[in-house]
Design a protein around this motif. Structure first.
Motif, PDB file in Angstrom:
ATOM      1  N   VAL A 244      52.610  85.562  62.267  1.00 56.86           N
ATOM      2  CA  VAL A 244      51.564  85.981  61.084  1.00 56.86           C
ATOM      3  C   VAL A 244      51.760  87.247  61.182  1.00 56.86           C
ATOM      4  CG1 VAL A 244      49.222  86.028  60.379  1.00 56.86           C
ATOM      5  CG2 VAL A 244      49.945  84.168  61.882  1.00 56.86           C
ATOM      6  N   THR A 245      52.189  87.980  59.993  1.00 55.68           N
ATOM      7  CA  THR A 245      52.022  89.352  59.779  1.00 55.68           C
ATOM      8  C   THR A 245      51.947  89.945  58.150  1.00 55.68           C
ATOM      9  OG1 THR A 245      53.395  91.506  60.243  1.00 55.68           O
ATOM     10  CG2 THR A 245      54.819  89.695  59.366  1.00 55.68           C
ATOM     11  N   MET A 246      51.594  90.920  58.004  1.00 53.51           N
ATOM     12  CA  MET A 246      51.513  91.585  56.899  1.00 53.51           C
ATOM     13  C   MET A 246      50.405  90.734  55.835  1.00 53.51           C
ATOM     14  SD  MET A 246      55.575  91.878  55.593  1.00 53.51           S
ATOM     15  CE  MET A 246      55.424  92.228  53.988  1.00 53.51           C
ATOM     16  N   GLN A 247      49.558  90.339  56.586  1.00 53.46           N
ATOM     17  CA  GLN A 247      48.428  89.454  55.876  1.00 53.46           C
ATOM     18  C   GLN A 247      47.077  90.113  55.767  1.00 53.46           C
ATOM     19  OE1 GLN A 247      49.207  86.563  54.393  1.00 53.46           O
ATOM     20  NE2 GLN A 247      51.246  87.076  54.907  1.00 53.46           N
ATOM     21  N   ASN A 248      46.407  90.127  54.865  1.00 50.05           N
ATOM     22  CA  ASN A 248      44.760  90.399  55.047  1.00 50.05           C
ATOM     23  C   ASN A 248      44.167  89.193  55.082  1.00 50.05           C
ATOM     24  OD1 ASN A 248      42.484  92.132  54.701  1.00 50.05           O
ATOM     25  ND2 ASN A 248      41.896  90.879  52.767  1.00 50.05           N
ATOM     26  N   LEU A 249      43.681  88.942  56.247  1.00 52.79           N
ATOM     27  CA  LEU A 249      42.923  87.864  56.879  1.00 52.79           C
ATOM     28  C   LEU A 249      41.450  87.910  56.497  1.00 52.79           C
ATOM     29  CD1 LEU A 249      45.184  87.552  59.919  1.00 52.79           C
ATOM     30  CD2 LEU A 249      45.368  86.312  57.961  1.00 52.79           C
ATOM     31  N   PHE A 250      40.829  87.016  55.446  1.00 54.46           N
ATOM     32  CA  PHE A 250      39.306  86.981  55.645  1.00 54.46           C
ATOM     33  C   PHE A 250      38.786  86.377  56.669  1.00 54.46           C
ATOM     34  CE2 PHE A 250      41.058  87.563  51.298  1.00 54.46           C
ATOM     35  CZ  PHE A 250      40.415  88.611  50.678  1.00 54.46           C
ATOM     36  N   HIS A 251      37.618  87.028  57.262  1.00 61.59           N
ATOM     37  CA  HIS A 251      37.059  86.424  58.325  1.00 61.59           C
ATOM     38  C   HIS A 251      35.347  86.848  57.734  1.00 61.59           C
ATOM     39  CE1 HIS A 251      35.005  86.526  62.377  1.00 61.59           C
ATOM     40  NE2 HIS A 251      35.592  85.554  62.498  1.00 61.59           N
ATOM     41  N   ASP A 252      34.925  85.886  56.754  1.00 65.19           N
ATOM     42  CA  ASP A 252      33.719  86.266  56.230  1.00 65.19           C
ATOM     43  C   ASP A 252      32.779  84.862  55.892  1.00 65.19           C
ATOM     44  OD1 ASP A 252      35.274  84.996  54.083  1.00 65.19           O
ATOM     45  OD2 ASP A 252      35.416  86.925  52.835  1.00 65.19           O
ATOM     46  N   GLY A 253      32.999  83.747  56.642  1.00 65.41           N
ATOM     47  CA  GLY A 253      32.221  82.700  56.409  1.00 65.41           C
ATOM     48  C   GLY A 253      32.647  81.845  55.135  1.00 65.41           C
ATOM     49  N   GLY A 254      33.707  82.209  54.413  1.00 68.57           N
ATOM     50  CA  GLY A 254      34.106  81.730  53.137  1.00 68.57           C
ATOM     51  C   GLY A 254      33.559  82.496  51.846  1.00 68.57           C
ATOM     52  N   PHE A 255      33.063  83.741  52.122  1.00 69.02           N
ATOM     53  CA  PHE A 255      32.366  84.583  51.025  1.00 69.02           C
ATOM     54  C   PHE A 255      33.582  84.688  50.069  1.00 69.02           C
ATOM     55  CE2 PHE A 255      31.745  88.652  49.158  1.00 69.02           C
ATOM     56  CZ  PHE A 255      30.532  88.510  48.457  1.00 69.02           C
ATOM     57  N   SER A 256      34.640  85.318  50.497  1.00 67.07           N
ATOM     58  CA  SER A 256      35.520  85.723  49.694  1.00 67.07           C
ATOM     59  C   SER A 256      36.063  84.564  48.615  1.00 67.07           C
ATOM     60  CB  SER A 256      36.895  86.167  50.366  1.00 67.07           C
ATOM     61  OG  SER A 256      37.356  85.102  51.421  1.00 67.07           O
ATOM     62  N   ASN A 257      35.897  83.116  48.788  1.00 67.64           N
ATOM     63  CA  ASN A 257      36.259  82.092  47.953  1.00 67.64           C
ATOM     64  C   ASN A 257      35.156  81.345  47.122  1.00 67.64           C
ATOM     65  OD1 ASN A 257      38.927  82.259  47.970  1.00 67.64           O
ATOM     66  ND2 ASN A 257      39.225  81.365  49.812  1.00 67.64           N
ATOM     67  N   VAL A 258      33.985  81.957  47.339  1.00 65.63           N
ATOM     68  CA  VAL A 258      32.673  81.419  46.548  1.00 65.63           C
ATOM     69  C   VAL A 258      32.393  82.372  45.300  1.00 65.63           C
ATOM     70  CG1 VAL A 258      30.323  80.931  46.935  1.00 65.63           C
ATOM     71  CG2 VAL A 258      31.835  80.456  48.782  1.00 65.63           C
ATOM     72  N   GLY A 259      32.161  81.406  44.136  1.00 67.69           N
ATOM     73  CA  GLY A 259      31.759  81.962  42.972  1.00 67.69           C
ATOM     74  C   GLY A 259      30.200  82.095  43.160  1.00 67.69           C
ATOM     75  N   MET A 260      29.424  81.212  43.256  1.00 72.09           N
ATOM     76  CA  MET A 260      28.094  81.091  43.604  1.00 72.09           C
ATOM     77  C   MET A 260      27.467  80.028  44.163  1.00 72.09           C
ATOM     78  SD  MET A 260      25.167  82.413  42.742  1.00 72.09           S
ATOM     79  CE  MET A 260      25.191  83.796  41.476  1.00 72.09           C
ATOM     80  N   SER A 261      26.698  80.489  45.346  1.00 74.24           N
ATOM     81  CA  SER A 261      26.397  79.172  46.269  1.00 74.24           C
ATOM     82  C   SER A 261      25.014  78.808  45.725  1.00 74.24           C
ATOM     83  CB  SER A 261      26.069  79.954  47.671  1.00 74.24           C
ATOM     84  OG  SER A 261      24.923  80.873  47.568  1.00 74.24           O
TER      85      SER A 261
END
Length: 285
Positions: A244-261
């Protein structure tokens, strides 16, 4: 609970200030998982903060350094190699500060001298750190370098200001240097885009408490804590993530992929009838 994921490894943790710091939690977990580490922060932070208490707890040394100063960084690597008995296996860059944010300067009224400092401290220091390590051949093959980022590198968040530019640059450095260091020495470089986290640095961002609450409502798993981020860093330092390299890894409970909860939508609907402007005046919609 320890799984000895870092047994026999040596690391440097940059940026631990106090018990709120993600870097503080990472240092504790790294030692718990069997690593030997050194800690590094600015001379002022070492003098004013609680870093020495952490060093005593973990039985490790503190090497003071200005992360924007190449000579200081080279000293950190040389001394760490000497103290730890060999080359380094992992590094955490948990460094970020914006004078513009501290002075409450808005993005359309930045002080450019302060912007230079923001970028140097929060992003270019990462490049200086990696370049210094590479020139000194300070990192073992299959080593891992991590920097902490935030989703504001990709999206606009009110109040995050020029730190968003710094995080975008930070992630670009990880990709560009990740290719070179990976190709030549199998060293992997990644960024972890963490949830809003209540740290000493985070508290300086305008509206941080509201941003924290908003992200928590939006994320299906809720915000990731500093302790959970530390766990993720340990996995990234371990041999379990060798490719695993050159990645920006989201560690945010899924926030980055949610439009509206659902929770955020319900809150939004309740607030449609009235809201307040920046001066506290009620405006009806």
């Amino acid at each position: 609970m320890s799984n000895n994921l870092l047994k026999g490894k040596r690391g440097i943790i940059f940026g631990a200030l106090n018990e709120k710091s993600i870097a503080w939690k990472v240092a504790e977990r790294a030692v718990e998982e069997g690593a030997k580490i050194t800690l590094s922060n600015t001379p002022v932070a070492v003098r004013m903060g609680a870093v020495k208490a952490l060093a005593n707890k973990l039985n490790c040394e503190v090497v003071s350094a200005d992360a924007t100063n190449v000579a200081d960084l080279e000293n950190v690597f040389r001394k760490s190699i000497d103290v730890l008995g060999g080359k380094i296996d992992f590094i955490l860059h948990a460094i970020g500060m914006s004078p513009n944010v501290r002075r409450r300067k808005t993005y359309d009224d930045l002080d450019y001298n302060m912007l230079d400092k923001t970028l140097d401290i929060s992003a270019i220091s990462f490049h200086k750190m990696i370049q210094s390590a590479k020139k000194l051949d300070a990192i073992n093959k299959n080593g891992s370098i991590i920097a902490l980022s935030y989703v504001a590198a990709q999206r606009t968040f009110y109040g995050y200001n020029d730190m968003a530019d710094a995080k975008a640059l930070l992630e670009s450095i990880a990709r560009s240097f990740g290719y070179i260091y990976g190709r030549e020495s199998s060293v992997r470089i990644n960024t972890i885009s963490q949830s809003p986290t209540i740290t000493t640095a985070g508290e300086g961002v305008k509206g941080m408490d509201k941003l924290y609450d908003f992200a928590n409502r939006m994320s299906p798993l809720g915000n990731a804590s500093a302790e959970e981020c530390a766990d993720y860093c340990i996995v990234m330092f371990s041999d379990l993530t060798r490719k695993v390299t050159m990645q920006n890894l989201f560690h945010d409970g899924g926030f980055s992929n949610v439009g509206m909860s659902l929770r955020a939508m319900a809150t939004y609907e309740r607030g449609l009838d009235e809201y307040r402007d920046e001066n506290g005046k009620i405006i009806y919609g």
